[in-house]
Design an enzyme around this catalytic site. Structure first.
Site, PDB file in Angstrom:
ATOM      1  N   ASP A 305       1.075  -0.731  -0.205  1.00 18.99           N
ATOM      2  CA  ASP A 305      -0.280   0.139  -0.035  1.00 18.99           C
ATOM      3  C   ASP A 305       0.889   1.129  -0.078  1.00 18.99           C
ATOM      4  O   ASP A 305       2.254   1.079  -0.228  1.00 18.99           O
ATOM      5  CB  ASP A 305      -1.258  -0.009   1.334  1.00 18.99           C
ATOM      6  CG  ASP A 305      -0.409   0.423   2.818  1.00 18.99           C
ATOM      7  OD1 ASP A 305       0.569   0.231   2.585  1.00 18.99           O
ATOM      8  OD2 ASP A 305      -0.897  -0.182   3.356  1.00 18.99           O
ATOM      9  N   LYS A 307       2.417   2.442   2.542  1.00 20.89           N
ATOM     10  CA  LYS A 307       3.459   2.962   3.172  1.00 20.89           C
ATOM     11  C   LYS A 307       4.240   2.076   2.952  1.00 20.89           C
ATOM     12  O   LYS A 307       4.926   1.882   4.083  1.00 20.89           O
ATOM     13  CB  LYS A 307       3.148   3.876   4.387  1.00 20.89           C
ATOM     14  CG  LYS A 307       2.497   5.302   3.993  1.00 20.89           C
ATOM     15  CD  LYS A 307       1.713   5.794   5.587  1.00 20.89           C
ATOM     16  CE  LYS A 307       2.622   6.220   6.151  1.00 20.89           C
ATOM     17  NZ  LYS A 307       2.143   6.634   7.431  1.00 20.89           N
ATOM     18  N   HIS A 308       3.521   0.099   3.010  1.00 19.79           N
ATOM     19  CA  HIS A 308       3.967  -0.613   3.690  1.00 19.79           C
ATOM     20  C   HIS A 308       4.361  -1.637   2.455  1.00 19.79           C
ATOM     21  O   HIS A 308       3.963  -1.242   1.515  1.00 19.79           O
ATOM     22  CB  HIS A 308       2.784  -0.998   4.244  1.00 19.79           C
ATOM     23  CG  HIS A 308       2.488  -0.430   5.693  1.00 19.79           C
ATOM     24  ND1 HIS A 308       1.446   0.050   5.344  1.00 19.79           N
ATOM     25  CD2 HIS A 308       3.502   0.116   7.191  1.00 19.79           C
ATOM     26  CE1 HIS A 308       0.579   0.974   7.428  1.00 19.79           C
ATOM     27  NE2 HIS A 308       1.975   1.134   7.858  1.00 19.79           N
ATOM     28  N   MET A 309       5.318  -2.557   2.972  1.00 10.67           N
ATOM     29  CA  MET A 309       6.097  -3.502   1.899  1.00 10.67           C
ATOM     30  C   MET A 309       5.112  -4.484   1.239  1.00 10.67           C
ATOM     31  O   MET A 309       4.055  -4.908   2.493  1.00 10.67           O
ATOM     32  CB  MET A 309       7.292  -3.813   1.921  1.00 10.67           C
ATOM     33  CG  MET A 309       8.330  -2.646   2.515  1.00 10.67           C
ATOM     34  SD  MET A 309       9.656  -2.983   2.834  1.00 10.67           S
ATOM     35  CE  MET A 309       9.708  -3.592   3.680  1.00 10.67           C
TER      36      MET A 309
END
Length: 392
Positions: A305, A307-309
């Site tokens: 998403d 901000k995240h991996m």
């Protein structure tokens, strides 16, 4: 590019230490502190609103949403597996088995301030202190204490201070580092000796940040500058603590460079893109991840998403933290840190300081993509085959 020779010294020195100290321990306990990158499900226990990570498409690669902000496993999951222990459960799940440690990380956590429906780093450490009787003194001293936090502090700072002076930037970083130092010392006072810290990425390269800025062709300068300032100060702090506190040992992972490389040269690291997220809406899928706007193959993306991996990104980071050399993680990787005897700090202090001197990063090249691409072409890590390239 830093000289790789210190790695040979590090390995030789480690072997000498193990010969000198024939009894050493292999940690079977892991404590995790941080924000959404490390959250294993704590957020759903404190939020009165829907927690997206508890619903699909989060968890799609492993078949169920588990409260992790990814399509599957996160970095602490992989590190626990490499240690040979079960995945570490969220501390707020009262029915979990905490025999091998606890995960205190939670989405939206910060070092400073008091954001709602989360736990600041100080609150996470208080929770650890309140729970420490679950583990023996020996388990706490041999355990690994894993940290990743600060992203939201600097993203909020950049949002609220679009044109800060250099003095304002440094003053804010100093506040964050001072607060971090206090919490590390609390854990040290509770018996913690082995600390593993993942530094901050170039925050301006996150899809959510680029999309909000309106220019997705470039990483946003200020958030990445703040991350760079933070990372340098954090490494200085760790070197100082290794000299001040008897038995203090650490592993420092250069997450900043790993993300920087994968954003610019994703295919070198097996990704199709390091710019757009797998899930979301907008020019680079930076917001509103849902089942209606998720990609078919998350493994092709660095970010799941805004901000995240993805699980694939987390796997690569886990491998780097666990077994890479001092160009990426130093003065010890996590595997080496596990085996270090608890009474070697004085002997290691000079080595730690020497290794730290090789890890200063130049933020300026981040904003000249053409220059960066040219420089990277000359580095040996871009000559390796695709099958092993994720190990850099």
């Amino acid at each position: 590019m830093a000289n790789p020779k210190p790695h040979y010294f590090s390995l030789s020195f480690l072997l000498l230490l193990l010969l000198h100290f024939p009894t050493f321990s292999f940690a079977q306990t892991l404590f995790v502190f941080g924000d959404g990158l490390y959250d294993a499900g704590n957020k759903e226990f404190v939020s009165s609103n829907r927690v997206d990570a508890s619903f699909p498409p989060y968890g799609m690669t492993v078949g169920e949403a588990t409260g992790r902000w990814s399509d599957g496993r996160i970095v602490p999951d992989y590190l626990a597996s490499f240690m040979g222990i079960p995945h570490i459960p969220p501390i707020l799940n009262g029915t979990a088995d905490f025999s091998h440690g606890a995960n205190f990380a939670i989405a939206d956590a910060t070092v400073l301030g008091s954001p709602p429906e989360t736990l600041t780093l100080s609150q996470q450490v208080i929770k650890f202190s309140d729970s420490k009787s679950k583990w023996s003194a020996q388990a706490r001293s041999e355990a690994i204490y894993l940290f990743y936090i600060g992203s939201d502090d600097y993203l909020n700072f950049a949002k609220n201070n679009p044109n800060p002076s250099d003095d304002q930037k440094q003053a804010f970083v100093d506040r964050v580092i001072t607060a971090l130092e206090a919490e590390l010392k609390v854990i040290y006072g509770s018996g913690g000796r082995k600390f593993a810290l993942q530094n901050l990425p170039p925050l301006g390269c996150l899809p959510a940040v680029k999309q909000a800025n309106g220019n997705v062709q470039e990483c946003v300068r200020l958030p990445s500058q703040m991350a760079d300032l933070h990372n340098k100060k954090l490494l200085q702090l760790l070197v100082e603590l290794s000299r001040q506190l008897g038995g203090f040992q650490y592993s420092f992972y250069d997450f900043f460079s790993s993300i920087q490389h994968r954003v610019i040269k994703p295919k070198t690291y097996t990704f199709e893109t390091g710019v757009a997220a797998c899930c979301g809406t907008g020019s680079v899928n930076g917001t509103s991840c849902s089942t209606n706007n998720v990609c078919a193959n998350p493994e092709d993306y660095l970010f799941f998403d805004g901000k995240h991996m993805t699980q694939e990104g987390n796997l690569q980071v886990g491998h780097l933290m666990w077994g890479s050399d001092p160009l990426v993680v130093g003065p010890n990787n996590l595997r080496e840190l596990l085996f270090l005897p608890l009474n070697t700090t004085v002997m290691l202090a000079d080595l730690q300081e020497a290794m730290a001197a090789t890890r200063q990063m130049n933020i300026e090249s981040l904003y000249d993509i053409k220059m960066m691409g040219s420089e990277m072409e000359n580095q040996w890590l871009y000559q390796v085959g695709k099958a092993v390239s994720f190990l850099i």
